[in-house]
Design a protein around this motif. Structure first.
Motif, PDB file in Angstrom:
ATOM      1  N   TRP A  14       0.836  -1.215   0.000  1.00 15.51           N
ATOM      2  CA  TRP A  14       0.000   0.000   0.000  1.00 15.51           C
ATOM      3  C   TRP A  14       0.864   1.256   0.000  1.00 15.51           C
ATOM      4  N   LEU A  15       1.964   1.242   0.774  1.00 13.77           N
ATOM      5  CA  LEU A  15       2.851   2.399   0.811  1.00 13.77           C
ATOM      6  C   LEU A  15       3.540   2.618  -0.536  1.00 13.77           C
ATOM      7  N   VAL A  16       3.998   1.529  -1.149  1.00 16.00           N
ATOM      8  CA  VAL A  16       4.666   1.643  -2.448  1.00 16.00           C
ATOM      9  C   VAL A  16       3.685   2.140  -3.508  1.00 16.00           C
ATOM     10  N   ALA A  17       2.486   1.539  -3.532  1.00 14.36           N
ATOM     11  CA  ALA A  17       1.491   1.919  -4.536  1.00 14.36           C
ATOM     12  C   ALA A  17       1.053   3.360  -4.354  1.00 14.36           C
ATOM     13  N   ARG A  18       0.908   3.807  -3.109  1.00 10.48           N
ATOM     14  CA  ARG A  18       0.438   5.164  -2.842  1.00 10.48           C
ATOM     15  C   ARG A  18       1.487   6.199  -3.223  1.00 10.48           C
ATOM     16  N   SER A  19       2.758   5.896  -2.934  1.00 11.14           N
ATOM     17  CA  SER A  19       3.837   6.846  -3.217  1.00 11.14           C
ATOM     18  C   SER A  19       4.388   6.710  -4.630  1.00 11.14           C
ATOM     19  N   GLY A  20       4.156   5.527  -5.254  1.00 17.38           N
ATOM     20  CA  GLY A  20       4.687   5.280  -6.595  1.00 17.38           C
ATOM     21  C   GLY A  20       6.183   5.094  -6.606  1.00 17.38           C
ATOM     22  N   SER A  21       6.762   4.777  -5.440  1.00 14.45           N
ATOM     23  CA  SER A  21       8.216   4.680  -5.359  1.00 14.45           C
ATOM     24  C   SER A  21       8.620   3.753  -4.213  1.00 14.45           C
ATOM     25  N   TYR A  22       9.526   2.822  -4.529  1.00 18.83           N
ATOM     26  CA  TYR A  22      10.078   1.973  -3.474  1.00 18.83           C
ATOM     27  C   TYR A  22      10.911   2.807  -2.503  1.00 18.83           C
ATOM     28  N   LYS A  23      11.630   3.774  -3.050  1.00 19.64           N
ATOM     29  CA  LYS A  23      12.503   4.593  -2.209  1.00 19.64           C
ATOM     30  C   LYS A  23      11.696   5.392  -1.193  1.00 19.64           C
ATOM     31  N   LYS A  24      10.627   6.039  -1.657  1.00 20.69           N
ATOM     32  CA  LYS A  24       9.791   6.819  -0.744  1.00 20.69           C
ATOM     33  C   LYS A  24       9.121   5.931   0.305  1.00 20.69           C
ATOM     34  N   ALA A  25       8.641   4.757  -0.142  1.00 20.24           N
ATOM     35  CA  ALA A  25       8.016   3.832   0.795  1.00 20.24           C
ATOM     36  C   ALA A  25       9.022   3.335   1.821  1.00 20.24           C
ATOM     37  N   SER A  26      10.247   3.134   1.398  1.00 22.59           N
ATOM     38  CA  SER A  26      11.305   2.695   2.313  1.00 22.59           C
ATOM     39  C   SER A  26      11.588   3.763   3.360  1.00 22.59           C
ATOM     40  N   GLN A  27      11.639   5.026   2.905  1.00 23.85           N
ATOM     41  CA  GLN A  27      11.901   6.121   3.844  1.00 23.85           C
ATOM     42  C   GLN A  27      10.752   6.287   4.837  1.00 23.85           C
ATOM     43  N   GLU A  28       9.522   6.138   4.355  1.00 21.31           N
ATOM     44  CA  GLU A  28       8.356   6.324   5.221  1.00 21.31           C
ATOM     45  C   GLU A  28       8.212   5.198   6.237  1.00 21.31           C
ATOM     46  N   SER A  29       8.498   3.992   5.810  1.00 24.16           N
ATOM     47  CA  SER A  29       8.306   2.824   6.686  1.00 24.16           C
ATOM     48  C   SER A  29       9.520   2.505   7.539  1.00 24.16           C
ATOM     49  N   GLY A  30      10.701   2.992   7.111  1.00 26.20           N
ATOM     50  CA  GLY A  30      11.927   2.639   7.821  1.00 26.20           C
ATOM     51  C   GLY A  30      12.444   1.252   7.479  1.00 26.20           C
ATOM     52  N   VAL A  31      11.847   0.637   6.460  1.00 24.76           N
ATOM     53  CA  VAL A  31      12.280  -0.699   6.012  1.00 24.76           C
ATOM     54  C   VAL A  31      13.313  -0.520   4.901  1.00 24.76           C
ATOM     55  N   PRO A  32      14.483  -1.167   5.013  1.00 22.65           N
ATOM     56  CA  PRO A  32      15.499  -1.029   3.964  1.00 22.65           C
ATOM     57  C   PRO A  32      14.949  -1.376   2.585  1.00 22.65           C
ATOM     58  N   LEU A  33      15.497  -0.731   1.567  1.00 24.62           N
ATOM     59  CA  LEU A  33      14.990  -0.885   0.199  1.00 24.62           C
ATOM     60  C   LEU A  33      15.013  -2.337  -0.262  1.00 24.62           C
ATOM     61  N   SER A  34      16.108  -3.023   0.031  1.00 25.13           N
ATOM     62  CA  SER A  34      16.219  -4.423  -0.402  1.00 25.13           C
ATOM     63  C   SER A  34      15.203  -5.306   0.309  1.00 25.13           C
ATOM     64  N   THR A  35      14.997  -5.048   1.578  1.00 22.60           N
ATOM     65  CA  THR A  35      14.007  -5.823   2.361  1.00 22.60           C
ATOM     66  C   THR A  35      12.604  -5.548   1.855  1.00 22.60           C
ATOM     67  N   LEU A  36      12.349  -4.277   1.551  1.00 18.36           N
ATOM     68  CA  LEU A  36      11.032  -3.887   1.045  1.00 18.36           C
ATOM     69  C   LEU A  36      10.716  -4.604  -0.261  1.00 18.36           C
ATOM     70  N   SER A  37      11.665  -4.609  -1.173  1.00 16.59           N
ATOM     71  CA  SER A  37      11.468  -5.284  -2.459  1.00 16.59           C
ATOM     72  C   SER A  37      11.227  -6.779  -2.271  1.00 16.59           C
TER      73      SER A  37
END
Length: 308
Positions: A14-37
């Motif tokens: 939901w965070l990725v879809a709402r922001s349209g960016s893995y990077k932004k979702a990673s910053q908002e959630s505090g989850v590392p980019l690789s873990t998020l993916s």
């Protein structure tokens, strides 16, 4: 088929879809980019559908991803709103507090204190339960309680506020007409007594020698009642001798309506405690009330210098 997926992973989608960016979702959630993916991939594997199309420049929802977002997005929006509301309510000086106190203390000083507190914090509401019975604090959703006597309440923070001094009294008319001299608590047996339930014994202490004497009032009582003010009115009417908090009887002694009995003997002081659940998750409104009570105690409950 029963999908086995994590709600945490669904929220990340939901965070990725709402922001349209893995990077932004990673910053908002505090989850590392690789873990998020990786977790989005785990979610897609669990659902057996692709939700996102990824390239070097942007993230695009698939048709299944759009459908999934349309259904789950409002749920997470609502959860976010509720979370923010709860946090805001916890941090602000507003909302309701459920407080419990004994009848006598409520009438003597606590209601007055609560009134001043509510005037200072007009957005905080108080629901006060007054009872001489120790009600179940958890079952009744009590945030804060005032209690008298030794405490055996597990898992609650207990703070000692003060000790209540007691003295023996009778009406002046009864003292004038008495034919028996009171020289020791043993001689109380010659008088009728008024008892505030559930007290069974008067534990009396000599102010100089510290001698102690337990008087069995349950067997001797002429009048028993579970309200201290009613008991005092009975003593004022001349029904018998009573044991009362100093602050309660001092005005009547000053007015000549009551007289001290055995002034060198006092009732054992009873401790007054403040009880609340915990310090960690305490709403701000409760912290304000606790601090207010602790600041006001010297003026309210130290009995204004009165003594028997």
């Amino acid at each position: 088929m029963k999908p086995d997926y994590s709600l945490d992973d669904l929220r990340l989608f939901w965070l990725v879809a709402r922001s349209g960016s893995y990077k932004k979702a990673s910053q908002e959630s505090g989850v590392p980019l690789s873990t998020l993916s990786r977790r989005i991939s785990v979610l897609e594997d669990a659902l057996t559908v692709r939700l996102l199309e990824r390239n070097a420049h942007r993230v695009t929802l698939t048709e299944s991803g759009e459908e999934y977002l349309d259904r789950c997005g409002p749920l997470f929006d609502e959860l976010n709103d509720i979370t923010h509301q709860l946090y805001s309510a916890k941090q602000s000086a507003k909302g309701k507090l459920h407080v419990a106190a004994p009848i006598n203390l409520a009438q003597q000083w606590f209601v007055s204190l609560l009134s001043r507190f509510m005037l200072q914090y007009p957005q905080i509401d108080i629901e006060l339960t007054i009872s001489n019975k120790n009600i179940d604090l958890i079952e009744n959703h009590v945030d804060l309680a005032i209690r008298v006597g030794e405490m055996t309440t597990p898992d609650w923070i207990v703070r000692h506020l003060t000790d209540i001094p007691f003295c023996l009294c009778m009406s002046t008319a009864m003292a004038t007409n008495s034919a028996v001299s009171l020289s020791h608590p043993q001689t109380l047996i010659h008088y009728p007594v008024v008892v505030s339930k559930p007290v069974q014994h008067w534990r009396l202490i000599h102010s100089v020698t510290q001698e102690e004497f337990n008087f069995d009032v349950a067997a001797k009582a002429r009048f028993k009642v579970d309200d201290l003010h009613t008991a005092m009115n009975a003593v004022l009417a001349g029904i018998g001798i009573g044991l009362f908090p100093v602050t309660m009887v001092a005005p009547y002694i000053a007015a000549g309506k009551l007289q001290i009995v055995l002034p060198e003997w006092q009732g054992r002081k009873r401790p007054v405690y403040l009880l609340y659940r915990d310090r960690v998750n305490m709403p701000h409104r409760l912290r304000l009330l606790i601090d207010f009570i602790l600041e006001q105690i010297p003026a309210e409950i130290h009995y204004r210098g009165q003594s028997c």
